[in-house]
Design a protein around this motif. Structure first.
Motif, PDB file in Angstrom:
ATOM      1  N   GLY A  27       0.898  -1.371  -0.008  1.00  0.00           N
ATOM      2  CA  GLY A  27       0.049  -0.132  -0.041  1.00  0.00           C
ATOM      3  C   GLY A  27       0.934   1.233   0.004  1.00  0.00           C
ATOM      4  N   ALA A  28       1.837   1.098   0.515  1.00  0.00           N
ATOM      5  CA  ALA A  28       2.779   2.400   0.844  1.00  0.00           C
ATOM      6  C   ALA A  28       3.651   2.593  -0.686  1.00  0.00           C
ATOM      7  CB  ALA A  28       3.992   2.255   1.839  1.00  0.00           C
ATOM      8  N   THR A  29       3.200   1.877  -1.487  1.00  0.00           N
ATOM      9  CA  THR A  29       4.080   2.033  -2.949  1.00  0.00           C
ATOM     10  C   THR A  29       3.067   2.680  -3.859  1.00  0.00           C
ATOM     11  OG1 THR A  29       3.337  -0.103  -3.735  1.00  0.00           O
ATOM     12  CG2 THR A  29       5.661  -0.113  -2.474  1.00  0.00           C
ATOM     13  N   VAL A  30       1.791   2.717  -3.634  1.00  0.00           N
ATOM     14  CA  VAL A  30       0.705   3.276  -4.506  1.00  0.00           C
ATOM     15  C   VAL A  30       0.867   4.703  -4.897  1.00  0.00           C
ATOM     16  CG1 VAL A  30      -1.638   3.771  -4.761  1.00  0.00           C
ATOM     17  CG2 VAL A  30      -0.981   1.611  -3.484  1.00  0.00           C
ATOM     18  N   ILE A  31       1.286   5.599  -4.122  1.00  0.00           N
ATOM     19  CA  ILE A  31       1.173   6.819  -4.197  1.00  0.00           C
ATOM     20  C   ILE A  31       2.195   7.791  -3.352  1.00  0.00           C
ATOM     21  CG2 ILE A  31      -0.821   7.784  -2.960  1.00  0.00           C
ATOM     22  CD1 ILE A  31      -1.482   9.455  -5.377  1.00  0.00           C
ATOM     23  N   ASP A  32       3.421   6.969  -3.372  1.00  0.00           N
ATOM     24  CA  ASP A  32       4.490   7.718  -2.567  1.00  0.00           C
ATOM     25  C   ASP A  32       5.605   8.465  -3.241  1.00  0.00           C
ATOM     26  OD1 ASP A  32       5.382   5.324  -3.866  1.00  0.00           O
ATOM     27  OD2 ASP A  32       6.724   4.861  -2.670  1.00  0.00           O
ATOM     28  N   SER A  33       5.096   8.613  -4.602  1.00  0.00           N
ATOM     29  CA  SER A  33       6.143   9.447  -5.514  1.00  0.00           C
ATOM     30  C   SER A  33       5.499  10.759  -5.896  1.00  0.00           C
ATOM     31  CB  SER A  33       6.440   8.646  -7.015  1.00  0.00           C
ATOM     32  OG  SER A  33       5.004   8.177  -7.508  1.00  0.00           O
ATOM     33  N   VAL A  34       4.943  11.327  -4.868  1.00  0.00           N
ATOM     34  CA  VAL A  34       4.357  12.736  -4.878  1.00  0.00           C
ATOM     35  C   VAL A  34       5.423  13.699  -4.582  1.00  0.00           C
ATOM     36  CG1 VAL A  34       2.034  12.142  -4.330  1.00  0.00           C
ATOM     37  CG2 VAL A  34       3.705  12.155  -2.498  1.00  0.00           C
ATOM     38  N   PRO A  35       5.134  14.974  -5.039  1.00  0.00           N
ATOM     39  CA  PRO A  35       6.084  16.148  -4.962  1.00  0.00           C
ATOM     40  C   PRO A  35       6.917  16.515  -3.814  1.00  0.00           C
ATOM     41  CG  PRO A  35       4.440  16.767  -6.669  1.00  0.00           C
ATOM     42  CD  PRO A  35       4.052  15.387  -5.812  1.00  0.00           C
ATOM     43  N   GLN A  36       5.876  16.296  -2.726  1.00  0.00           N
ATOM     44  CA  GLN A  36       6.607  16.576  -1.332  1.00  0.00           C
ATOM     45  C   GLN A  36       7.711  15.652  -0.718  1.00  0.00           C
ATOM     46  OE1 GLN A  36       3.390  15.508  -1.894  1.00  0.00           O
ATOM     47  NE2 GLN A  36       2.415  14.307  -0.087  1.00  0.00           N
ATOM     48  N   GLY A  37       7.994  14.400  -1.649  1.00  0.00           N
ATOM     49  CA  GLY A  37       9.060  13.559  -1.326  1.00  0.00           C
ATOM     50  C   GLY A  37      10.268  13.924  -2.078  1.00  0.00           C
ATOM     51  N   ASN A  38      11.442  13.138  -1.497  1.00  0.00           N
ATOM     52  CA  ASN A  38      12.647  13.424  -2.345  1.00  0.00           C
ATOM     53  C   ASN A  38      12.675  12.633  -3.580  1.00  0.00           C
ATOM     54  OD1 ASN A  38      13.669  15.182  -0.472  1.00  0.00           O
ATOM     55  ND2 ASN A  38      14.687  13.630   0.596  1.00  0.00           N
ATOM     56  N   TYR A  39      12.092  11.335  -3.580  1.00  0.00           N
ATOM     57  CA  TYR A  39      12.048  10.447  -4.812  1.00  0.00           C
ATOM     58  C   TYR A  39      11.442  11.148  -5.901  1.00  0.00           C
ATOM     59  CZ  TYR A  39      11.097   6.225  -7.527  1.00  0.00           C
ATOM     60  OH  TYR A  39      11.083   5.400  -8.462  1.00  0.00           O
ATOM     61  N   PHE A  40      10.471  11.781  -5.832  1.00  0.00           N
ATOM     62  CA  PHE A  40       9.976  12.809  -6.949  1.00  0.00           C
ATOM     63  C   PHE A  40      10.884  13.495  -7.765  1.00  0.00           C
ATOM     64  CE2 PHE A  40       8.064  16.393  -8.828  1.00  0.00           C
ATOM     65  CZ  PHE A  40       6.856  16.076  -9.715  1.00  0.00           C
ATOM     66  N   HIS A  41      11.706  14.362  -7.049  1.00  0.00           N
ATOM     67  CA  HIS A  41      12.653  15.209  -7.583  1.00  0.00           C
ATOM     68  C   HIS A  41      14.141  14.734  -7.911  1.00  0.00           C
ATOM     69  CE1 HIS A  41      10.208  18.573  -6.178  1.00  0.00           C
ATOM     70  NE2 HIS A  41      10.181  17.938  -5.183  1.00  0.00           N
ATOM     71  N   ILE A  42      14.161  13.612  -7.203  1.00  0.00           N
ATOM     72  CA  ILE A  42      15.469  12.812  -7.546  1.00  0.00           C
ATOM     73  C   ILE A  42      15.473  11.952  -8.773  1.00  0.00           C
ATOM     74  CG2 ILE A  42      17.098  10.749  -7.097  1.00  0.00           C
ATOM     75  CD1 ILE A  42      16.631  11.476  -4.196  1.00  0.00           C
ATOM     76  N   THR A  43      14.253  11.363  -9.244  1.00  0.00           N
ATOM     77  CA  THR A  43      14.119  10.737 -10.260  1.00  0.00           C
ATOM     78  C   THR A  43      13.858  11.911 -11.584  1.00  0.00           C
ATOM     79  OG1 THR A  43      11.772  10.430  -9.630  1.00  0.00           O
ATOM     80  CG2 THR A  43      13.224   8.745  -9.443  1.00  0.00           C
ATOM     81  N   ALA A  44      13.054  12.969 -11.142  1.00  0.00           N
ATOM     82  CA  ALA A  44      13.039  14.026 -12.284  1.00  0.00           C
ATOM     83  C   ALA A  44      14.355  14.219 -12.812  1.00  0.00           C
ATOM     84  CB  ALA A  44      12.344  15.122 -11.827  1.00  0.00           C
ATOM     85  N   ASN A  45      15.269  14.727 -11.810  1.00  0.00           N
ATOM     86  CA  ASN A  45      16.626  15.170 -12.253  1.00  0.00           C
ATOM     87  C   ASN A  45      17.424  14.161 -13.201  1.00  0.00           C
ATOM     88  OD1 ASN A  45      16.063  17.624 -10.973  1.00  0.00           O
ATOM     89  ND2 ASN A  45      16.976  17.039  -9.142  1.00  0.00           N
ATOM     90  N   SER A  46      17.372  12.880 -12.752  1.00  0.00           N
ATOM     91  CA  SER A  46      17.845  11.838 -13.252  1.00  0.00           C
ATOM     92  C   SER A  46      17.581  11.497 -14.668  1.00  0.00           C
ATOM     93  CB  SER A  46      17.726  10.620 -12.537  1.00  0.00           C
ATOM     94  OG  SER A  46      16.372   9.913 -12.688  1.00  0.00           O
ATOM     95  N   MET A  47      16.552  11.901 -15.037  1.00  0.00           N
ATOM     96  CA  MET A  47      15.907  11.817 -16.456  1.00  0.00           C
ATOM     97  C   MET A  47      15.724  13.134 -17.101  1.00  0.00           C
ATOM     98  SD  MET A  47      15.480   8.617 -16.843  1.00  0.00           S
ATOM     99  CE  MET A  47      14.442   8.390 -18.334  1.00  0.00           C
ATOM    100  N   HIS A  48      16.156  14.167 -16.458  1.00  0.00           N
ATOM    101  CA  HIS A  48      16.125  15.564 -17.040  1.00  0.00           C
ATOM    102  C   HIS A  48      14.740  15.947 -17.539  1.00  0.00           C
ATOM    103  CE1 HIS A  48      20.553  15.306 -17.422  1.00  0.00           C
ATOM    104  NE2 HIS A  48      20.520  14.162 -18.082  1.00  0.00           N
ATOM    105  N   MET A  49      13.913  15.766 -16.634  1.00  0.00           N
ATOM    106  CA  MET A  49      12.219  16.224 -16.916  1.00  0.00           C
ATOM    107  C   MET A  49      12.109  17.290 -16.025  1.00  0.00           C
ATOM    108  SD  MET A  49      10.843  12.186 -16.661  1.00  0.00           S
ATOM    109  CE  MET A  49       9.278  12.690 -17.312  1.00  0.00           C
TER     110      MET A  49
END
Length: 425
Positions: free
Chosen positions: A371-393
């Motif tokens: 359940g914790a994996t469903v919507i954990d990639s939201v903008p308030q988390g670091n994962y969102f921004h790290i992955t965006a930067n890694s893909m130049h998005m």
């Protein structure tokens, strides 16, 4: 202590986290306010918080142990070697499968999911440029594969799920396998359907990198394979009724550092072990600190009647209590934008209530975890921004990936809930 004091403390902590206040201090402040609101004296408040933080020390130590394996895999180049081997083996025709499988395996062997995406992202961009696959599909494959690997890994989130319900780490890892495979398939199918959507990879996205000598795959696999084999000794002994293996009581607390050291020696990098362990410790420091803060909230909730009230509410509404486990994971993931933090908060806040509904500990752990994996990639988390930067998005482009990540996590949660909440109940 009344239930509303615990709820107020938890909601205040989440609100402060959303407002970008340090999560540890947010959790402590929420716990303090909740205690005082519930009628506790200042000295009682201190005792409640201390008791709560003491209760998570076992989890914290195991998370620190996991950091050593992660440090070895990341800093030695072993994880990158595994990723290159998978992509090369499967070839361009199965590009999305190879990328999703790479992040799944790298995460599954103990590398944290943001780091796994960072490692595979340059390979993904290169593959995308050659095959004409868009960034939307590439990141869906990477993130979906990472989510699948994350629920079967010796990572902090799995450790928190296991310890939150007093289970062996290996049991939770094994139980997450079928949902993880379903998540991987979902990620590949969705990515294949949208591979021509969104912005394509440009030449400017691909960094000029010097070719470096990759570590031989057989050496790269020693540490993770050894750790997983040793962790599986107890479950194998239980399944085969071999009493000697069952009684060994293998624990991640010493298995993960042991496998890390053996793997480092096998790689010929023994002189770098101090640097690897330092890097691993740095990676898990934030998680351990959040664990301490979550322990304070857990202390508040443990002295309140929140669990009884939640169970009563479920029984009155007629809804199956089984759904409390995945829902708590989903809500905490949405609130904090982190799988590990979501699992920590969900188990600490709703663990007793979930078990009180009659849900088995293993089922509860897997359902909360997925359940914790469903919507954990939201903008308030670091994962969102790290992955965006890694893909130049851009932020706008990255936001478009969230619904597809939601589908991957949603499928894993549904599979886990049906399988462990109803079929194997």
């Amino acid at each position: 202590m009344p239930w509303y004091a615990a709820i107020t403390g938890l909601l205040l902590a989440i609100f402060l986290i959303l407002k970008k206040m340090n999560p540890v201090y947010s959790l402590f402040l929420g716990a303090i306010i909740g205690c005082l609101l519930g009628g506790a004296s200042l000295s009682d408040t201190v005792n409640i918080l201390v008791a709560g933080t003491q209760s998570i020390m076992g989890t914290a130590i195991r998370v620190l142990a996991a950091g050593m394996l992660a440090g070895v895999m990341m800093e030695s180049g072993a994880a990158e070697s595994i990723a290159h081997a998978i992509v090369k083996k499967l070839g361009a025709n199965k590009a999305l499968l190879s990328l999703a499988l790479s992040t799944m395996i790298i995460t599954a062997v103990g590398v944290f999911i943001p780091v796994a995406v960072l490692i595979v992202a340059p390979i993904a961009l290169s593959v995308g440029r050659q095959t004409g696959i868009g960034k939307l599909a590439l990141l869906t494959a990477l993130s979906g594969g990472g989510k699948a690997g994350n629920i079967i890994s010796p990572n902090p989130n799995t450790i928190a799920a296991a310890n939150g319900f007093k289970l062996d780490l290996s049991s939770v890892m094994i139980a997450g396998f079928i949902p993880a495979v379903c998540g991987l398939i979902t990620a590949v199918v969705i990515a294949s359907l949208i591979k021509k959507k969104g912005i394509m990879v440009q030449d400017s996205d691909i960094e000029e990198r010097k070719e470096k000598q990759l570590m031989p795959l057989n050496k790269a696999l020693i540490a993770p394979v050894l750790s997983i084999v040793l962790l599986l000794i107890n479950p194998i002994g239980t399944m085969l009724h071999i009493q000697v293996l069952t009684n060994l009581k293998i624990d991640a607390m010493y298995i993960l550092p042991f496998a890390s050291i053996v793997g480092t020696i096998a790689m010929g990098h023994i002189h770098q072990i101090r640097d690897y362990s330092k890097a691993g410790l740095y990676r898990v420091t934030d998680t351990v600190l959040i664990l301490i803060g979550a322990g304070a909230i857990a202390g508040l909730i443990s002295v309140s009647d929140l669990s009884k009230q939640v169970v009563h509410l479920i029984s009155v509404s007629g809804i199956s209590g089984t759904f409390l486990a995945p829902i708590s994971g989903i809500l905490m993931g949405l609130a904090v934008g982190s799988t590990s933090t979501a699992v920590i908060l969900a188990t600490g806040s709703f663990g007793n209530a979930i078990l009180a509904t009659g849900t088995a500990p293993l089922a509860a752990a897997v359902m909360v975890h997925t359940g914790a994996t469903v919507i954990d990639s939201v903008p308030q988390g670091n994962y969102f921004h790290i992955t965006a930067n890694s893909m130049h998005m851009s932020i706008k482009e990255r936001m478009k990936v969230i619904p597809y990540e939601f589908c991957v996590g949603g499928v894993m949660t549904i599979v886990a809930t049906v399988l462990y909440g109803f079929i194997l109940k």
